[in-house]
Design a protein around this motif. Structure first.
Motif: not given
Length: 138
Positions: A51-60, A62-66, A70-74, A77-84
């Motif tokens: 998933p994009l969030g894990q990809f971004l975490l791996g790229q440094g 975002i951090d785990m808290e972020t 973001s997972l809680a926010a989506i 819903t049908k919102r995209l994690q990248g948009d959130v």
């Protein structure tokens, strides 16, 4: 269905400016490459999905808290994690867009090295909306 290297199919799709869905059946499952006007516009992989969030975490980026926020926010819903994540100010829209392209390039790379895969191309299929505007270098 044919057994041909993915690279050869992508070259031919580019030459023909093909739009549709290339289904890749392999020993571990079925994946898809979405083509628009001959260029890859996205991929769904059966193996190696991140998933994009894990990809971004791996790229440094975002951090785990972020990631957790973001997972809680989506959730539900049908919102995209990248948009959130952009709305949260965690990343910029440009960072999101670049990460999506890099993620999709990674998926294409995974599909390109599969041995024994067979392919089927559907020109009448509707491409997912998230592939709009995305072009991936082959």
């Amino acid at each position: 269905m044919t057994e041909t290297p993915l690279a050869a199919l992508l070259v031919e799709a580019h030459r023909r400016k093909a739009t549709g869905i290339l289904t890749v059946e392999h020993a571990t499952g079925m994946s898809k490459v979405f083509l628009r006007d001959g260029d890859p516009a996205g991929a769904q992989v059966f193996v190696g999905f991140k998933p994009l969030g894990q990809f971004l975490l791996g790229q440094g980026l975002i951090d785990m808290e972020t990631l957790e926020k973001s997972l809680a926010a989506i959730a539900g819903t049908k919102r995209l994690q990248g948009d959130v994540l952009v709305e949260m100010g965690a990343i910029t829209a440009a960072q999101r867009d670049q990460a999506l392209v890099e993620q999709q390039m990674m998926y294409l790379g995974q599909l390109a090295v599969l041995g024994g895969a067979t392919y089927k191309f559907e020109t009448s299929a509707t491409l997912p909306s998230w592939t709009e505007g995305m072009r991936i270098s082959t």
